[in-house]
Design a protein around this motif. Sequence first.
Motif, PDB file in Angstrom:
ATOM      1  N   ILE A 287       0.587  -1.235  -0.026  1.00 54.73           N
ATOM      2  CA  ILE A 287      -0.078   0.138   0.532  1.00 54.73           C
ATOM      3  C   ILE A 287       0.859   1.119   0.025  1.00 54.73           C
ATOM      4  CG2 ILE A 287      -1.877  -1.253   1.466  1.00 54.73           C
ATOM      5  CD1 ILE A 287      -1.209  -0.045   3.824  1.00 54.73           C
TER       6      ILE A 287
ATOM      7  N   GLN B  71       0.293   3.672  -2.276  1.00 60.10           N
ATOM      8  CA  GLN B  71      -0.855   3.999  -1.892  1.00 60.10           C
ATOM      9  C   GLN B  71      -1.843   3.484  -4.137  1.00 60.10           C
ATOM     10  OE1 GLN B  71      -0.742   8.796  -1.919  1.00 60.10           O
ATOM     11  NE2 GLN B  71      -1.979   7.797   0.261  1.00 60.10           N
TER      12      GLN B  71
ATOM     13  N   LEU C 268      -4.837  -3.474  -5.581  1.00 61.17           N
ATOM     14  CA  LEU C 268      -4.478  -4.575  -4.659  1.00 61.17           C
ATOM     15  C   LEU C 268      -4.909  -5.754  -4.993  1.00 61.17           C
ATOM     16  CD1 LEU C 268      -4.722  -2.122  -1.513  1.00 61.17           C
ATOM     17  CD2 LEU C 268      -2.911  -2.755  -2.115  1.00 61.17           C
TER      18      LEU C 268
ATOM     19  N   CYS D 224      -7.263  -0.750   5.060  1.00 68.31           N
ATOM     20  CA  CYS D 224      -6.460  -0.084   4.122  1.00 68.31           C
ATOM     21  C   CYS D 224      -6.885   0.015   2.457  1.00 68.31           C
ATOM     22  CB  CYS D 224      -4.713  -1.207   3.754  1.00 68.31           C
ATOM     23  SG  CYS D 224      -3.810  -1.383   5.016  1.00 68.31           S
ATOM     24  N   VAL D 225      -7.907  -1.146   2.435  1.00 66.32           N
ATOM     25  CA  VAL D 225      -7.847  -1.158   0.981  1.00 66.32           C
ATOM     26  C   VAL D 225      -9.310  -0.127   1.246  1.00 66.32           C
ATOM     27  CG1 VAL D 225     -10.440  -2.341   0.137  1.00 66.32           C
ATOM     28  CG2 VAL D 225      -8.618  -3.374   0.262  1.00 66.32           C
TER      29      VAL D 225
ATOM     30  N   LEU E 161      -7.692   4.031   1.157  1.00 68.47           N
ATOM     31  CA  LEU E 161      -7.131   4.018   0.259  1.00 68.47           C
ATOM     32  C   LEU E 161      -8.035   3.817  -0.859  1.00 68.47           C
ATOM     33  CD1 LEU E 161      -4.348   1.749  -0.078  1.00 68.47           C
ATOM     34  CD2 LEU E 161      -4.146   4.398   0.338  1.00 68.47           C
TER      35      LEU E 161
ATOM     36  N   SER F 205      -9.358   1.901  -2.288  1.00 74.13           N
ATOM     37  CA  SER F 205      -8.401   0.507  -3.991  1.00 74.13           C
ATOM     38  C   SER F 205      -9.152  -0.469  -4.082  1.00 74.13           C
ATOM     39  CB  SER F 205      -7.723   0.393  -3.393  1.00 74.13           C
ATOM     40  OG  SER F 205      -6.441   1.376  -2.811  1.00 74.13           O
TER      41      SER F 205
END
Length: 264
Positions: free
Chosen positions: A165, A168, A172, A196-197, A200, A202
Motif C-alpha cells: 500500500i 497508494q 490491490l 487499508c482498502v 485508499l 482501492s
Amino acid sequence: MSGAVTPPQGTPKLRIRGLRKAFGSKQVLDGIDLDVASGTSMVVIGGSGSGKSVLLRCILGLIEPDAGSIEVDGVDVLRLRRREREAVNRRIGMLFQNGALFDSLTVWENVAFGLMARRQINRRDAREKAGDVLRQVGLDPSVGLLSPSELSGGMQKRVGLARAIAAQPEILFFDEPTTGLDPIMGAVIDGLIVECVRTLGSTAIAITHDMASATRIGDAAAMLYRGRLVWQGPAASLLESGNPLVDQFTHGRREGPISMELRR
C-alpha cells in the motif's frame, strides 16, 4: 493519482472476457469472464490446480494468456506497449503469499522499495514514509530497522501489506493472505486489509482457500473449478450458495461432485 485513468461511468475497474491459458495439453483457464467494480473487493476461491494463481499472473502481466481480454478502466492491457503496461502496473499493489520480503534489506527498505526503485522518493523521505505506512498496519516505526528474519510470520505479513500500500495503489492483489497464520492473526491481517482498502479507496482482488478470510475480505466472490468460473455472487453467500461445487468446497465435505470426479 498520477497516471490514473478516468473511465467512463459504470465501467468496471477490472473486466476480463474469454480468458484462456493452456500449458501443453492442460487447459488451465478455459474462458474466464469476470468483472470487478471500482472500490470493491473480489475474492476468488478454488482448489489447488483450479487456475487461481494463473489467473492472477495473467492479470499482472507475468503470464501471457492464449486468448481473451483484460481491461483496466476500459483499456485492454494485453494490447498495450511495454511502457504503457508498466504505467498500469505502477497503479497496482501486491501482497504475496509468503511475504516475499528481501532478506538483504531492512524492513523500512522493503516497505519503500517500489517508491525508491521508481525514484519517486529519496532515501531520507523514504524512511519517514515507511514509518508512516508501518503505523497504518499496526507496527511501530522502529520495526523498520529490523531485518525480515527477525520478524514473526504475522509481522512479515504486515510488512508485506505495508509495502503493497506504500504507493497508494488503485488496485490491490492478495495471494493467500492468511496462509501460515493462526486463526487470530489471520483475522487481524484480514481486518488490516479491509481497513487499508477502504482508506485508499482501492479495488481489491484476493485468491484464498480460507473461507473465513474470504467472507471477511470480500464484497463479491467467485469460484474457479477446472479452469472455469462455476459461481459468482456476494461473498456473504459463499457458505449458502446453493451450488453443489461451491457448497462442497466451502464446507470441506468429502462427498460431492468434486470427489466423484476425482474417483473416476
